[in-house]
Design a protein around this motif. Structure first.
Motif, short mmCIF file in Angstrom:
data_model
loop_
_atom_site.label_atom_id
_atom_site.label_comp_id
_atom_site.label_asym_id
_atom_site.label_seq_id
_atom_site.Cartn_x
_atom_site.Cartn_y
_atom_site.Cartn_z
N PRO A 46 0.83 -1.21 0.00
CA PRO A 46 0.00 0.00 0.00
C PRO A 46 0.86 1.26 0.00
CG PRO A 46 -0.74 -1.55 1.68
CD PRO A 46 0.57 -2.05 1.18
N ARG A 47 0.38 2.28 -0.68
CA ARG A 47 1.06 3.58 -0.67
C ARG A 47 0.98 4.18 0.73
NH1 ARG A 47 -2.66 4.03 -4.65
NH2 ARG A 47 -3.65 5.78 -3.56
N ILE A 48 1.85 5.13 1.01
CA ILE A 48 1.92 5.72 2.34
C ILE A 48 0.60 6.38 2.73
CG2 ILE A 48 2.89 7.91 1.50
CD1 ILE A 48 3.62 6.13 4.87
N GLU A 49 -0.08 7.02 1.75
CA GLU A 49 -1.36 7.66 2.09
C GLU A 49 -2.43 6.63 2.45
OE1 GLU A 49 -0.91 8.05 -2.51
OE2 GLU A 49 0.36 8.09 -0.71
N ILE A 50 -2.35 5.44 1.84
CA ILE A 50 -3.28 4.36 2.19
C ILE A 50 -2.96 3.84 3.58
CG2 ILE A 50 -4.06 2.03 1.62
CD1 ILE A 50 -5.10 4.14 -0.29
N LEU A 51 -1.69 3.69 3.89
CA LEU A 51 -1.28 3.24 5.23
C LEU A 51 -1.77 4.20 6.30
CD1 LEU A 51 2.37 2.01 4.51
CD2 LEU A 51 0.41 0.58 5.14
N ASN A 52 -1.69 5.49 6.01
CA ASN A 52 -2.17 6.49 6.97
C ASN A 52 -3.68 6.40 7.16
OD1 ASN A 52 0.35 7.57 7.55
ND2 ASN A 52 0.26 9.05 5.86
N GLN A 53 -4.39 6.10 6.09
CA GLN A 53 -5.84 5.91 6.20
C GLN A 53 -6.16 4.68 7.04
OE1 GLN A 53 -6.56 6.56 1.66
NE2 GLN A 53 -8.56 6.86 2.63
N LEU A 54 -5.41 3.62 6.82
CA LEU A 54 -5.62 2.39 7.59
C LEU A 54 -5.33 2.63 9.08
CD1 LEU A 54 -4.01 -0.23 5.17
CD2 LEU A 54 -6.44 0.10 5.62
N ARG A 55 -4.32 3.42 9.35
CA ARG A 55 -3.98 3.76 10.73
C ARG A 55 -5.17 4.43 11.42
NH1 ARG A 55 -2.54 7.98 13.89
NH2 ARG A 55 -0.85 7.67 15.42
N SER A 56 -5.76 5.41 10.77
CA SER A 56 -6.88 6.13 11.36
C SER A 56 -8.13 5.27 11.46
CB SER A 56 -7.19 7.38 10.51
OG SER A 56 -6.08 8.25 10.47
N LEU A 57 -8.35 4.45 10.46
CA LEU A 57 -9.56 3.63 10.42
C LEU A 57 -9.55 2.53 11.48
CD1 LEU A 57 -12.20 2.88 8.96
CD2 LEU A 57 -10.84 1.48 7.39
N PHE A 58 -8.39 1.89 11.68
CA PHE A 58 -8.31 0.72 12.56
C PHE A 58 -7.62 0.99 13.90
CE2 PHE A 58 -8.34 -1.61 8.31
CZ PHE A 58 -9.70 -1.89 8.40
N ASN A 59 -7.21 2.21 14.16
CA ASN A 59 -6.57 2.58 15.43
C ASN A 59 -5.30 1.78 15.71
OD1 ASN A 59 -8.53 4.56 16.31
ND2 ASN A 59 -9.93 2.86 16.63
N VAL A 60 -4.47 1.67 14.68
CA VAL A 60 -3.17 1.01 14.83
C VAL A 60 -2.10 1.92 14.22
CG1 VAL A 60 -4.13 -1.32 14.74
CG2 VAL A 60 -3.38 -0.22 12.63
N GLU A 61 -0.86 1.70 14.63
CA GLU A 61 0.25 2.41 13.99
C GLU A 61 0.54 1.76 12.64
OE1 GLU A 61 1.29 5.06 15.19
OE2 GLU A 61 1.12 5.02 17.37
N THR A 62 1.13 2.51 11.73
CA THR A 62 1.45 1.93 10.42
C THR A 62 2.42 0.76 10.57
OG1 THR A 62 3.15 3.63 10.13
CG2 THR A 62 1.00 4.04 9.13
N LYS A 63 3.25 0.79 11.63
CA LYS A 63 4.19 -0.30 11.87
C LYS A 63 3.48 -1.63 12.16
CE LYS A 63 6.41 1.76 15.21
NZ LYS A 63 7.39 1.98 16.31
N TYR A 64 2.21 -1.54 12.54
CA TYR A 64 1.42 -2.74 12.84
C TYR A 64 1.46 -3.72 11.67
CZ TYR A 64 -2.66 -5.62 14.05
OH TYR A 64 -3.48 -6.66 14.34
N PHE A 65 1.37 -3.19 10.47
CA PHE A 65 1.29 -4.04 9.28
C PHE A 65 2.65 -4.61 8.86
CE2 PHE A 65 -2.17 -0.91 8.99
CZ PHE A 65 -3.26 -1.76 8.96
#
Length: 396
Positions: free
Chosen positions: A42-61
């Motif tokens: 995923p692109r960085i902007e998608i990762l940031n969206q996932l972070r906000s949506l699921f309440n996890v840090e991008t490092k989670y993935f």
């Protein structure tokens, strides 16, 4: 390395299909599939969206998968009509595995006494295996045994007694079609999941007793292979268990016979206060015990419909439903005793506090007192009052 499996589990935890997630991210469903199968990053902007949506840090993935399967579909007891959706069952298994993992993590440094419910359940399993009793008598025996073993004197204590016996009770948004469900882990831990949809205290009590019935009566039943008709039978058995369990025959009979008008629902209000059971459930128990005639039963249900008590009974808005407390107490205990450091936990799993708050339906401020507020570089610095400084210089 990006772990697409972790995105899949988070999506399922939140009850989203690939299309649902794609719509929220404004990308294609194909792209979500590619992320989850590790085909593309995923692109960085998608990762940031996932972070906000699921309440996890991008490092989670980018950290290894830590969940393991502790639940199976055949051990999940839904209402009969709810079991039509296999997709729903799969999503609930993901939720259960997350819940199990974090509870286990918080308990890992604690010595917890053996759960009383396990010994009760084993006694019930042995009674069922003997198969010497007619079904109704079997249900009656197990209901009476379990109430006695749990030492439940007052139904208002039901939530506490069940949690104290070793059952984990969790609230979750189950939608409007599901009241509750129950299950057991591969290592023998018992769970009841209650819907968060606002319900009366008496209906919640009946849900708890109903799910206890499943856990004690149907421990060796494969729920996944039953037909719709067989599932309805299972539901009726759990319903009968709840009625007998919550309304002990001798005490209830004595109280019921004191009613002046058995066929008038309004005369049941004091019994509802005492037993914390709905008026309709009280009457059904009385009729089952042959404390009412067929004519009285018919008149009662006519009056219940006329008074519109099927949807809302007297006291429903006055008796507050009890919320589960065991898991909250567990978290508070280990955090207060500093068995676990919350910032370290969050950093280890790369999650935000909101992740645990939503997972366990906690108050949004629950973790605030355990979070360190880092000082700013200049937090201890004072500001010179230049005007006062010049004045002092002139005087000197």
């Amino acid at each position: 390395m990006f772990y697409g499996e972790k995105l899949t589990s988070l999506r399922e935890l939140n009850g989203l299909s690939r299309k649902d997630l794609a719509d929220q991210l404004k990308i294609t469903e194909q792209a979500v599939w590619q992320y989850e199968t590790d085909s593309i990053l995923p692109r960085i902007e998608i990762l940031n969206q996932l972070r906000s949506l699921f309440n996890v840090e991008t490092k989670y993935f980018f950290s290894p998968v830590y969940l393991s399967d502790k639940f199976s579909e055949e051990k999940v007891a839904y209402r009969a009509e709810d079991r039509e959706s296999r997709k729903k069952t799969k999503l609930e298994l993901t939720f259960l595995n997350y819940v199990y993992y974090y509870i286990n993590y918080f308990e890992r440094n604690l010595v917890i006494p053996d759960a009383k419910i396990k010994s009760i359940r084993q006694k019930c399993i042995e009674i069922v295996r003997e198969n010497k009793l007619e079904k109704k008598e079997l249900i009656k025996t197990i209901a009476e045994l379990s109430r006695a073993e749990l030492a439940l004197d007052n139904n208002k204590d039901l939530m506490y007694v069940l949690e104290n016996s070793g059952i984990y009770i969790v609230e979750k948004n189950l939608g409007s079609q599901i009241d509750a469900y129950s299950t057991v882990t591969s290592d023998g831990r018992l769970f009841i999941i209650l819907g968060t949809l606002k319900k009366s205290a008496v209906r919640r009590n009946f849900d708890l007793a109903h799910e206890l019935g499943h856990l004690l009566l149907h421990s060796e039943v494969d729920m996944g292979i039953l037909t719709t008709a067989e599932l309805k039978v299972i539901e009726k058995e759990a319903h009968l268990f709840a009625s007998i369990f919550l309304l002990p025959k001798e005490e209830f009979t004595r109280d019921f016979l004191e009613l002046k008008r058995k066929s008038n629902p309004d005369y049941y209000i004091d019994l509802k206060k005492k037993y914390l059971v709905s008026i309709s459930a009280l009457e059904m128990r009385a009729y089952g015990l042959e404390l009412m005639s067929y004519q009285e039963n018919r008149y009662f249900w006519g009056q219940l419909t006329k008074k519109e008590y099927k949807s809302f009974e007297p006291l429903d808005d006055e008796i507050s439903p009890v919320k589960p407390g065991k898991i909250r107490s567990l978290f508070k205990f280990v955090l207060d005793k500093q068995v676990i450091d919350l910032p370290v936990l969050l950093d280890h799993f790369n999650i935000l506090p909101e992740f645990l708050i939503e997972l366990f339906s906690l108050d949004k401020h629950f973790f605030e007192e355990y979070l360190e507020t880092k000082k700013d570089f200049f937090s201890d610095t004072t500001i010179i009052d230049l005007a006062n400084h010049r004045k002092k210089a002139e005087l000197s």
